[in-house]
Design a protein around this motif. Structure first.
Motif, PDB file in Angstrom:
ATOM      1  N   SER A  17       0.828  -1.204   0.000  1.00 35.63           N
ATOM      2  CA  SER A  17       0.000   0.000   0.000  1.00 35.63           C
ATOM      3  C   SER A  17       0.863   1.254   0.000  1.00 35.63           C
ATOM      4  O   SER A  17       1.945   1.283   0.583  1.00 35.63           O
ATOM      5  CB  SER A  17      -0.930   0.002   1.219  1.00 35.63           C
ATOM      6  N   ALA A  18       0.349   2.294  -0.664  1.00 37.11           N
ATOM      7  CA  ALA A  18       1.008   3.603  -0.680  1.00 37.11           C
ATOM      8  C   ALA A  18      -0.064   4.670  -0.554  1.00 37.11           C
ATOM      9  O   ALA A  18      -1.172   4.524  -1.077  1.00 37.11           O
ATOM     10  CB  ALA A  18       1.819   3.798  -1.955  1.00 37.11           C
ATOM     11  N   ALA A  19       0.266   5.725   0.157  1.00 36.49           N
ATOM     12  CA  ALA A  19      -0.681   6.820   0.363  1.00 36.49           C
ATOM     13  C   ALA A  19       0.070   8.142   0.312  1.00 36.49           C
ATOM     14  O   ALA A  19       1.274   8.204   0.579  1.00 36.49           O
ATOM     15  CB  ALA A  19      -1.404   6.675   1.699  1.00 36.49           C
ATOM     16  N   LEU A  27      -4.808  12.219   0.650  1.00 38.01           N
ATOM     17  CA  LEU A  27      -5.213  12.480  -0.733  1.00 38.01           C
ATOM     18  C   LEU A  27      -5.370  11.205  -1.547  1.00 38.01           C
ATOM     19  O   LEU A  27      -6.090  11.190  -2.547  1.00 38.01           O
ATOM     20  CB  LEU A  27      -4.188  13.397  -1.416  1.00 38.01           C
ATOM     21  N   SER A  28      -4.702  10.140  -1.136  1.00 34.60           N
ATOM     22  CA  SER A  28      -4.818   8.852  -1.836  1.00 34.60           C
ATOM     23  C   SER A  28      -4.423   7.741  -0.889  1.00 34.60           C
ATOM     24  O   SER A  28      -3.636   7.948   0.043  1.00 34.60           O
ATOM     25  CB  SER A  28      -3.941   8.821  -3.092  1.00 34.60           C
ATOM     26  N   ASN A  29      -4.973   6.559  -1.150  1.00 32.77           N
ATOM     27  CA  ASN A  29      -4.652   5.377  -0.330  1.00 32.77           C
ATOM     28  C   ASN A  29      -4.860   4.155  -1.201  1.00 32.77           C
ATOM     29  O   ASN A  29      -5.964   3.622  -1.307  1.00 32.77           O
ATOM     30  CB  ASN A  29      -5.557   5.329   0.907  1.00 32.77           C
ATOM     31  N   ILE A  30      -3.806   3.712  -1.845  1.00 34.28           N
ATOM     32  CA  ILE A  30      -3.866   2.615  -2.811  1.00 34.28           C
ATOM     33  C   ILE A  30      -3.381   1.326  -2.153  1.00 34.28           C
ATOM     34  O   ILE A  30      -2.342   1.314  -1.497  1.00 34.28           O
ATOM     35  CB  ILE A  30      -3.004   2.926  -4.052  1.00 34.28           C
ATOM     36  N   ILE A  31      -4.144   0.246  -2.331  1.00 35.96           N
ATOM     37  CA  ILE A  31      -3.809  -1.042  -1.708  1.00 35.96           C
ATOM     38  C   ILE A  31      -3.852  -2.148  -2.761  1.00 35.96           C
ATOM     39  O   ILE A  31      -4.835  -2.274  -3.494  1.00 35.96           O
ATOM     40  CB  ILE A  31      -4.790  -1.395  -0.576  1.00 35.96           C
ATOM     41  N   ALA A  32      -2.782  -2.926  -2.839  1.00 33.89           N
ATOM     42  CA  ALA A  32      -2.739  -4.105  -3.703  1.00 33.89           C
ATOM     43  C   ALA A  32      -2.757  -5.343  -2.816  1.00 33.89           C
ATOM     44  O   ALA A  32      -1.852  -5.553  -2.006  1.00 33.89           O
ATOM     45  CB  ALA A  32      -1.493  -4.098  -4.574  1.00 33.89           C
ATOM     46  N   THR A  33      -3.804  -6.161  -2.949  1.00 39.64           N
ATOM     47  CA  THR A  33      -3.938  -7.376  -2.153  1.00 39.64           C
ATOM     48  C   THR A  33      -3.257  -8.544  -2.858  1.00 39.64           C
ATOM     49  O   THR A  33      -3.305  -8.657  -4.080  1.00 39.64           O
ATOM     50  CB  THR A  33      -5.424  -7.706  -1.923  1.00 39.64           C
TER      51      THR A  33
END
Length: 335
Positions: A17-19, A27-33
């Motif tokens: 995850s990166a935010a 402003l963003s919160n991206i998660i790769a499962t």
């Protein structure tokens, strides 16, 4: 000090995850499962670290793009130092160090468990200090006295297994696929929580023990299926509901005790198990009974995510709490 813009990276287990946070606003919160673990019934550390290597650049790129922030606008890069899986942490730590070094900006190391608690400061309403936070996950069960954004004290914790592990191992014994905890919660909604009784160890003060209930469930199932091979299938919902009720009752019993002893009415939950619907509903009932102000994070901030790393890094940045390039991952990092 100007309000900082920070890139945060989370890679403690099986979520890459990166935010991006600016002035305390996510402003963003991206998660790769990582779906690769499903066929093994649990997280495989080596596969997790390899998946992080594959995901981290696309996830960071997407986080910056979604936030509409250029690399040159960043004031710092934050990452999870621990606790977590060594190989997984190493990927996030190495990437963050390189990224910060290349941009010549500060590096911020974040404690994963403290970040779970600080997830409550991403959105309103926010708890007032001091407050108690029950942090519950697959690896931790703690009652934390939160005195300020960066001052926290563990006053109770599990002496053996975490409650999240008890949920997951019970689900596995019942034949539910991975990840079992959420499926046990879903199945429990259709069952009778008073159908069966399971004991849980009673530890002193505010501490917990959850190893016993797993053994209790194991022998319970062996005994019942010996006489009826279809017992689990016929009683699945009731078993799930009964186990869940026992675990939640145990968690909240010690939380009530701590709140009474310390005279605190500001109460929160955090961590992956805080997404459990039974726990959330029961906590709301306790709020009315004990006149608590209860704080429950949004679902996206319960499980591992970089937004919680970002909000922790925001407060550390304001304090001037920066790491050096010599920092290394710490799988068993304490408060």
């Amino acid at each position: 000090m100007t309000e900082p813009t920070i890139l945060a990276i989370e890679s403690s287990c099986d979520e890459t995850s990166a935010a991006v946070i600016k002035g305390g606003k996510v402003l963003s919160n991206i998660i790769a499962t990582q779906a690769v673990h499903e066929q093994y019934g649990g997280v495989v550390p080596e596969l997790a670290s390899r998946a992080h290597q594959q995901n981290i650049i696309p996830v960071v790129t997407q986080a910056l793009r979604t936030a509409n922030v250029a690399k040159t606008e960043l004031n710092a890069v934050a990452f999870t130092r621990g606790p977590g899986l060594l190989g997984a942490l190493l990927v996030g730590c190495s990437f963050a160090k390189s990224f910060a070094l290349g941009l010549d900006i500060p590096l911020i190391e974040v404690n994963h468990m403290q970040a779970h608690i600080l997830a409550h400061f991403i959105e309103d309403p926010k708890p007032g200090f001091p407050f108690l936070c029950l942090t519950v996950s697959g690896g931790h069960t703690q009652i934390v006295l939160v005195k300020s954004h960066l001052e926290m004290e563990i006053i109770g914790q599990t002496t053996d297994d975490a409650v999240g592990e008890a949920f997951d191992k019970t689900a596995k014994m019942l034949g539910l696929p991975y990840p079992g905890g959420p499926l046990l919660d879903k199945t429990a909604k259709q069952g009778n929580p008073d159908a069966f009784e399971f004991p849980v160890g009673n530890m002193p003060a505010y501490n917990y023990s959850f190893s016993g209930i797993k053994t209790s469930v194991l022998y319970f199932l062996k005994d019942r299926t010996k006489h009826n091979p279809n017992f689990v299938q016929e009683n699945l919902a009731d078993i799930c509901a009964s186990v869940q009720k026992t675990l939640i009752k145990t968690l909240l019993k010690k939380l009530v005790l701590a709140a009474k002893d310390l005279g605190i009415t500001e109460v929160a939950i955090a961590g992956g198990v805080s997404a459990n619907s039974g726990l959330r509903e029961t906590l709301q009932e306790y709020a009315k009974k004990y006149k608590w102000n209860v704080y429950i994070p949004a679902f996206q901030y319960c499980t591992d995510n970089a937004a919680m790393i970002a909000i922790a890094a925001h407060y550390q940045y304001l304090k001037g709490d920066f790491a050096t390039q010599y920092v290394s991952p710490e799988p068993r990092l304490k408060f």
